[in-house]
Design a protein around this motif. Structure first.
Motif, short mmCIF file in Angstrom:
data_model
loop_
_atom_site.label_atom_id
_atom_site.label_comp_id
_atom_site.label_asym_id
_atom_site.label_seq_id
_atom_site.Cartn_x
_atom_site.Cartn_y
_atom_site.Cartn_z
N GLU A 174 0.82 -1.20 0.00
CA GLU A 174 0.00 0.00 0.00
C GLU A 174 0.86 1.26 0.00
N VAL A 175 1.96 1.22 0.76
CA VAL A 175 2.88 2.35 0.82
C VAL A 175 3.66 2.49 -0.48
N LEU A 176 4.15 1.35 -0.99
CA LEU A 176 4.96 1.38 -2.20
C LEU A 176 4.15 1.85 -3.41
N ASP A 177 2.91 1.40 -3.51
CA ASP A 177 2.06 1.84 -4.62
C ASP A 177 1.79 3.34 -4.56
N TYR A 178 1.64 3.84 -3.34
CA TYR A 178 1.41 5.28 -3.18
C TYR A 178 2.63 6.07 -3.65
N ALA A 179 3.82 5.67 -3.21
CA ALA A 179 5.04 6.37 -3.62
C ALA A 179 5.30 6.22 -5.11
N ALA A 180 4.92 5.07 -5.68
CA ALA A 180 5.17 4.80 -7.10
C ALA A 180 4.39 5.73 -8.02
N LEU B 142 11.60 3.20 -15.59
CA LEU B 142 11.69 2.10 -14.63
C LEU B 142 10.35 1.37 -14.50
N ALA B 143 10.46 0.05 -14.32
CA ALA B 143 9.25 -0.74 -14.05
C ALA B 143 8.77 -0.43 -12.64
N PRO B 144 7.46 -0.31 -12.43
CA PRO B 144 6.94 -0.05 -11.07
C PRO B 144 7.34 -1.18 -10.12
N PRO B 145 7.79 -0.87 -8.92
CA PRO B 145 8.15 -1.92 -7.97
C PRO B 145 6.91 -2.65 -7.45
N ARG B 146 7.12 -3.90 -7.03
CA ARG B 146 6.05 -4.69 -6.45
C ARG B 146 6.47 -5.11 -5.04
N LEU C 125 11.20 13.24 -2.33
CA LEU C 125 9.96 12.80 -1.69
C LEU C 125 9.74 11.31 -1.89
N TYR C 126 10.09 10.79 -3.06
CA TYR C 126 9.99 9.35 -3.31
C TYR C 126 10.86 8.57 -2.32
N VAL C 127 12.07 9.08 -2.07
CA VAL C 127 12.95 8.46 -1.08
C VAL C 127 12.29 8.46 0.29
N VAL C 128 11.78 9.61 0.68
CA VAL C 128 11.20 9.78 2.02
C VAL C 128 10.01 8.85 2.23
N LEU C 129 9.15 8.75 1.24
CA LEU C 129 7.92 7.95 1.38
C LEU C 129 8.21 6.45 1.44
#
Length: 669
Positions: A524-530, A540-544, A644-648
């Protein structure tokens, strides 16, 4: 498959005789490790012949004792393999962080880096690798509490390991832990890559790229101990806070002698303020050619010959002969050795003149001539002795000299950017910037060759300039490297957009591997930052993420910091309050009634609740992260969205975002 319980008591549904047998093996192994350490402590360096040999041997013995230290809260072994292979090894082996044997040299624990241990990470029902059963152990502290069996000889797919999942998700405080018990097959392939291979790892947040790099260093030290003990292994991180965070990983794996430093620590801790536009020009690889010309422009065309007097005789070397020597040496060697060679060549011609007079001079005479005042004066006039600071000072202070050195490599506008508006009174009083450090290192290598290490591990590589990459490449020109980073987390003005470019400037012909499957950051957090990726790294491919993390994300407009902190403190694990750098003091003051600490670049302190400047968050992780005012983090620097991507993506359990200002459009509800 037995159900696992990570609890101090033995789960009631597990056979107690199996647990009792494994606990007995653990006790026997701990006793054997203690005996191994006691034996190492009993050894004396006095048997070595001379004092120097004694000191070297004592240092090796001290390292051996340190490597054999037992950590009561750390499992001595975390897995077991039952094997069907017909070889000299036992059919049952326990896999752990280090090798342990009893007094009869019988292996009780096999090091995770040994070839036979590879099956613990790679074996599957489709390819059991001669393994019939793989057992994972659950621990509470250092006490074995549970086990979980996977049958690999029946051809049926095994389900997900609960022990493995709970170990990955276990809350943590303090420094980073090793992941030796949870290494995944794709990570294991990188860890066990050959020493001769340079590996570049593009890793999304939570994929374990930093841990993979550290474990590869430990694996290579185990596999190539003698070679790397001579050549050396070095870990290079972005800042000292990051090094403090990872400092416990290698010692926990028994590797106590690995240098860990930052780019600033390696090249020089220079921090004079500088316009990012100027730093970007200085960081460009074109500066390498400019610096090379600047150095060699200090050589002056010889206008006079050499006269060397010995007694009543004078031996002459004509001016044209001096010019021929200088021309033959220029550009074919480094500056320092070339200067020494010039003195020797001049001395050799003097010896030729002596021989023509019937004398029989030897090498000692040539060395004496090379050190004589006439030769020294001529060499100083033609090929002056220089230090890097002299050359760079002249380049940045002298507009005409900069134009001669730059030629067409730099535009007139770029040259004007580089020139100091108020030059210092001399190179000894100059204040150098972080970008200057890489230029000084380049000059240092042009003057004298930089020694090479056996292996270099570089993290957060995407933030390094081309000149910094060249500097690191010199440190592994005769070895290899593990390059770690994430293009989406590039936050410097010169951040790279291509790993191929990074490898080129490092001087390494490596392969690029991408890790996109996350184990730490909730989905949920990773999708938000992505949501930020199309704006900062569209290629880049979106992370899973393997962890769904339902309820792990909370967005609170006008949310209260104290309330968010209280919620986090009520849960287990570490807490990072990540704020814009300019707000650190105010946030810390507002939390004066709550025990906390502020993270700084040199911080080595451990505290459950930390206020973290956004620019120091990279590479770190916390169980619970509270992010304040994303808009201010974005506005603080040119690559603010990447910051911000790093922080999230620092959260491994929960992320709470507090904001009064509108969120960036990419994150709008």
């Amino acid at each position: 498959m037995p159900t696992d319980q990570l609890a101090p008591d033995i789960p009631p549904d597990l056979p107690t005789d199996v647990l009792a047998a494994e606990q007995a093996h653990l006790a026997e192994s701990r006793a054997a490790l203690a005996a191994m350490r006691a034996h190492a402590q009993s050894l004396s360096a006095d048997a070595a012949g001379d004092w120097v040999s004694q000191q070297i041997l004592q240092s090796l013995l001290d390292q051996r004792v340190a490597a054999l230290a037992d950590h009561p809260d750390t499992p001595l072994f975390f897995g077991r393999l039952d094997r069907s292979a017909a070889d000299d090894l036992p059919t049952t082996i326990h896999v752990g962080r280090r090798h342990v044997h009893d007094g009869d040299s019988r292996p009780l624990v096999i090091d995770w880096r040994a070839p036979v241990s590879r099956a613990f990470y790679q074996a599957s029902p489709a390819d059991p690798m001669d393994v019939t059963l793989r057992r994972r152990f659950g621990y509470h502290g250092g006490a074995l509490t549970a086990y979980e069996d996977e049958r690999l000889d029946q051809g049926t797919e095994v389900g997900p390991s609960r022990i493995l999942t709970e170990e990955i998700e276990r809350p943590r405080t303090g420094p980073m832990r090793d992941i030796v018990a949870t290494i995944q097959p794709d990570q294991d392939e990188i860890v066990r890559a050959a020493l001769t291979r340079t590996v570049c790892v593009q890793g999304a947040p939570g994929t374990g790229k930093t841990a993979v790099g550290l474990h590869r260093a430990a694996y290579l030290l185990f596999t190539h101990r003698e070679r790397l003990a001579r050549a050396g292994v070095m870990i290079v991180g972005p800042n000292r806070a990051f090094l403090s965070y990872i400092s416990s990983v290698l010692p926990a794996l028994g590797e106590v002698k690995v240098d860990q430093t930052t780019v600033a620590g390696l090249l020089g801790d220079h921090a004079a303020p500088e316009d990012p536009a100027v730093g970007a020009v200085k960081g460009d690889a074109r500066m390498a050619a400019v610096l090379k010309r600047a150095l060699w422009l200090h050589i002056v065309k010889p206008e006079e010959g050499l006269v060397y007097s010995k007694g009543a005789y004078r031996f002459r070397v004509a001016d044209h002969e001096v010019r021929e020597i200088v021309a033959s040496l220029r550009g074919t060697t480094r500056y320092g050795p070339g200067r020494a060679a010039l003195a020797q060549r001049l001395a050799h011609l003097v010896l030729v003149r002596m021989e023509q007079r019937g004398e029989s001079p030897d090498d000692r005479v040539q060395d004496a001539v090379a050190r004589s005042r006439p030769v020294k004066q001529l060499v100083d006039a033609v090929w002056p002795k220089l230090v890097p600071e002299q050359v760079l000072y002249r380049l940045l202070a002298d507009e005409e000299f900069l134009a001669r050195a730059a030629r067409s490599d730099l535009s007139p506008e770029e040259r004007q950017l580089l020139l100091w508006r108020k030059p210092y009174r001399g190179w000894k009083s100059a204040k150098w910037s972080a970008a200057d450090a890489a230029l000084l290192d380049e000059l240092r290598d042009l003057i004298e060759r930089t020694p090479s290490l056996g292996h270099l591990v570089v993290d957060e590589t995407q933030d390094l300039s081309e000149m910094q990459l060249r500097a690191l490449g010199r440190r592994c020109r005769n070895g290899s490297a593990t390059v770690l980073g994430d293009l989406a987390q590039g936050t410097t003005p010169w951040s790279t957009t291509s790993w191929r470019s990074v490898l080129t400037h490092l001087g390494q012909d490596g392969e690029v591997t991408e890790l996109t499957l996350g184990f730490r950051v909730p989905r949920e957090v990773l999708d938000y930052a992505a949501r930020l990726l199309p704006s900062i790294a569209p290629g880049l491919a979106p992370p899973r993420s393997l962890r769904p993390g339902a309820g792990s994300l909370s967005i609170r407009p006008a949310g209260d910091l104290h309330e968010a902190v209280r919620d986090a403190l009520a849960r287990e694990g570490s807490i990072g309050v990540i704020v814009p750098d300019a707000a650190v003091s105010a946030v810390s003051e507002s939390l004066s009634g709550v025990a906390h600490a502020v993270l700084d670049p040199d911080s080595t302190q451990e505290h459950r609740l930390l206020v973290v400047p956004a620019t120091l968050a990279k590479g770190l992780e916390y169980d619970h992260v509270i992010v304040m005012e994303p808009a201010d983090i974005v506005d603080a620097e040119p690559r603010g969205l990447a910051r911000l991507y790093v922080v999230l993506t620092r959260a491994v359990t929960s992320l709470t975002v507090l904001h009064r200002k509108p969120l960036p459009p990419q994150l709008a509800p």
